[in-house]
Write a protein that holds these residues in place. Structure first.
Motif, PDB file in Angstrom:
ATOM      1  N   SER A 297      38.830  40.231  47.362  1.00  0.00           N
ATOM      2  CA  SER A 297      39.422  41.019  46.285  1.00  0.00           C
ATOM      3  C   SER A 297      38.281  41.797  45.634  1.00  0.00           C
ATOM      4  O   SER A 297      37.268  41.209  45.238  1.00  0.00           O
ATOM      5  CB  SER A 297      40.088  40.101  45.256  1.00  0.00           C
ATOM      6  N   VAL A 298      38.419  43.111  45.551  1.00  0.00           N
ATOM      7  CA  VAL A 298      37.343  43.955  45.015  1.00  0.00           C
ATOM      8  C   VAL A 298      37.599  44.229  43.541  1.00  0.00           C
ATOM      9  O   VAL A 298      38.649  44.749  43.157  1.00  0.00           O
ATOM     10  CB  VAL A 298      37.248  45.279  45.806  1.00  0.00           C
ATOM     11  N   TRP A 299      36.626  43.857  42.710  1.00  0.00           N
ATOM     12  CA  TRP A 299      36.688  44.093  41.270  1.00  0.00           C
ATOM     13  C   TRP A 299      35.725  45.220  40.910  1.00  0.00           C
ATOM     14  O   TRP A 299      34.569  45.207  41.353  1.00  0.00           O
ATOM     15  CB  TRP A 299      36.280  42.857  40.483  1.00  0.00           C
ATOM     16  N   ALA A 300      36.191  46.157  40.094  1.00  0.00           N
ATOM     17  CA  ALA A 300      35.313  47.218  39.590  1.00  0.00           C
ATOM     18  C   ALA A 300      35.278  47.142  38.068  1.00  0.00           C
ATOM     19  O   ALA A 300      36.260  46.771  37.421  1.00  0.00           O
ATOM     20  CB  ALA A 300      35.822  48.584  40.026  1.00  0.00           C
TER      21      ALA A 300
ATOM     22  N   LYS B 157      41.133  45.171  41.388  1.00  0.00           N
ATOM     23  CA  LYS B 157      41.225  44.875  39.955  1.00  0.00           C
ATOM     24  C   LYS B 157      40.153  45.678  39.205  1.00  0.00           C
ATOM     25  O   LYS B 157      39.022  45.800  39.693  1.00  0.00           O
ATOM     26  CB  LYS B 157      41.034  43.378  39.695  1.00  0.00           C
ATOM     27  N   ILE B 158      40.537  46.196  38.045  1.00  0.00           N
ATOM     28  CA  ILE B 158      39.588  46.914  37.189  1.00  0.00           C
ATOM     29  C   ILE B 158      39.427  46.099  35.912  1.00  0.00           C
ATOM     30  O   ILE B 158      40.410  45.799  35.224  1.00  0.00           O
ATOM     31  CB  ILE B 158      40.084  48.336  36.869  1.00  0.00           C
ATOM     32  N   VAL B 159      38.196  45.701  35.620  1.00  0.00           N
ATOM     33  CA  VAL B 159      37.944  44.819  34.478  1.00  0.00           C
ATOM     34  C   VAL B 159      36.931  45.429  33.519  1.00  0.00           C
ATOM     35  O   VAL B 159      36.140  46.306  33.898  1.00  0.00           O
ATOM     36  CB  VAL B 159      37.440  43.431  34.944  1.00  0.00           C
ATOM     37  N   ASN B 160      36.974  44.955  32.277  1.00  0.00           N
ATOM     38  CA  ASN B 160      35.938  45.339  31.315  1.00  0.00           C
ATOM     39  C   ASN B 160      35.572  44.142  30.452  1.00  0.00           C
ATOM     40  O   ASN B 160      36.247  43.105  30.475  1.00  0.00           O
ATOM     41  CB  ASN B 160      36.378  46.543  30.466  1.00  0.00           C
ATOM     42  N   ILE B 161      34.482  44.301  29.712  1.00  0.00           N
ATOM     43  CA  ILE B 161      34.024  43.275  28.777  1.00  0.00           C
ATOM     44  C   ILE B 161      34.240  43.840  27.377  1.00  0.00           C
ATOM     45  O   ILE B 161      33.677  44.888  27.041  1.00  0.00           O
ATOM     46  CB  ILE B 161      32.539  42.932  28.997  1.00  0.00           C
TER      47      ILE B 161
END
Length: 245
Positions: free
Chosen positions: A175-178, A217-221
């Motif tokens: 699973s590729v997370w950006a 999936k696109i994630v942020n902090i």
């Protein structure tokens, strides 16, 4: 004992300060007792050790070719402010297979301190490999090497095109997370997959749009204070430790 900076060997060592020569010779320079010991413990090839006169070498160094030089010569080839008097010529290592369940993808990170710290953190977090994409600072830059604190020798490092790497990773179940600001979910509200490839982007521009489009999936902090953003190496640490649980 080499006493002159005009010596041909000294000239060859000095040329390794430049990326072009490192590529041409498939070699790079490391300095200091800690980095040398980490290199020795690894499966990387030490071609030659360079020792400043009157420096005490560890016993294991006797199994490698050692060239002794004067203080003046060592200072000439050194890239540190306070040289320890020991260096080595290392052979670059090629890694072929992408093994493991946790891979980090680096998209055009420019700062050597950031890249070195990320490599060190990936090693500490237990990631299985790192892919360095186009436009990323040279892995064998002396500042990158020092910032890794020896972790450069402990984690597989690949230099490949990220677009094709993502296709390969997806084919083998990743699973590729950006990381991105728009259309993203909070990283700690994201379900952790069994195999994760995490993309980190350039300090100013972030992850390229073309790569974000390929992400699962696109994630942020979240930023809770007034800071505009997090340093990419800090963000890398937070995300990698989250992914590893």
């Amino acid at each position: 004992m080499i006493t002159s900076i005009k010596n041909e060997k000294v000239k060859a060592w000095k040329k390794l300060h430049k990326r072009k020569e490192r590529i041409n010779t498939n070699s790079f320079l490391v300095e200091g007792f800690h980095l040398l010991e980490e290199a020795w413990k690894s499966e990387w090839q030490i071609k030659e050790i360079i020792a400043q006169e009157n420096v005490d070498l560890p016993a294991w160094a006797e199994s490698f070719p050692v060239t002794w030089v004067t203080d003046h010569v060592f200072e000439h080839i050194s890239q540190t402010k306070t040289p320890q008097g020991v260096a080595a010529i290392m052979e670059m290592k090629r890694f072929n297979n992408l093994d493991g369940d946790y891979i980090l993808l680096i998209d055009a990170i420019q700062d050597p301190g950031n890249l070195g710290t990320i490599i060190r953190t990936a090693d500490a977090a237990g990631f299985d490999g790192i892919i360095l994409g186009d436009g990323t600072v040279d892995l064998y830059n002396d500042k990158v090497i020092r910032a890794t604190q020896g972790s450069i020798f402990h984690i597989p490092l690949h230099q490949k095109n990220l677009q094709t790497s993502i296709i390969t990773l997806k084919e083998i179940g990743f699973s590729v997370w950006a990381t991105a600001l728009d259309n993203a979910v909070k990283y700690n509200e994201t379900e952790i997959d069994s195999k994760v490839a995490l993309i980190l982007g350039n300090e100013g521009a972030g992850v390229k749009t073309a790569l974000i489009k390929e992400a699962d999936k696109i994630v942020n902090i979240p930023i809770h204070g007034e800071a505009e953003s997090l340093n990419v190496s800090i963000a890398a640490g937070i995300l990698m430790y989250y992914v590893k649980g």
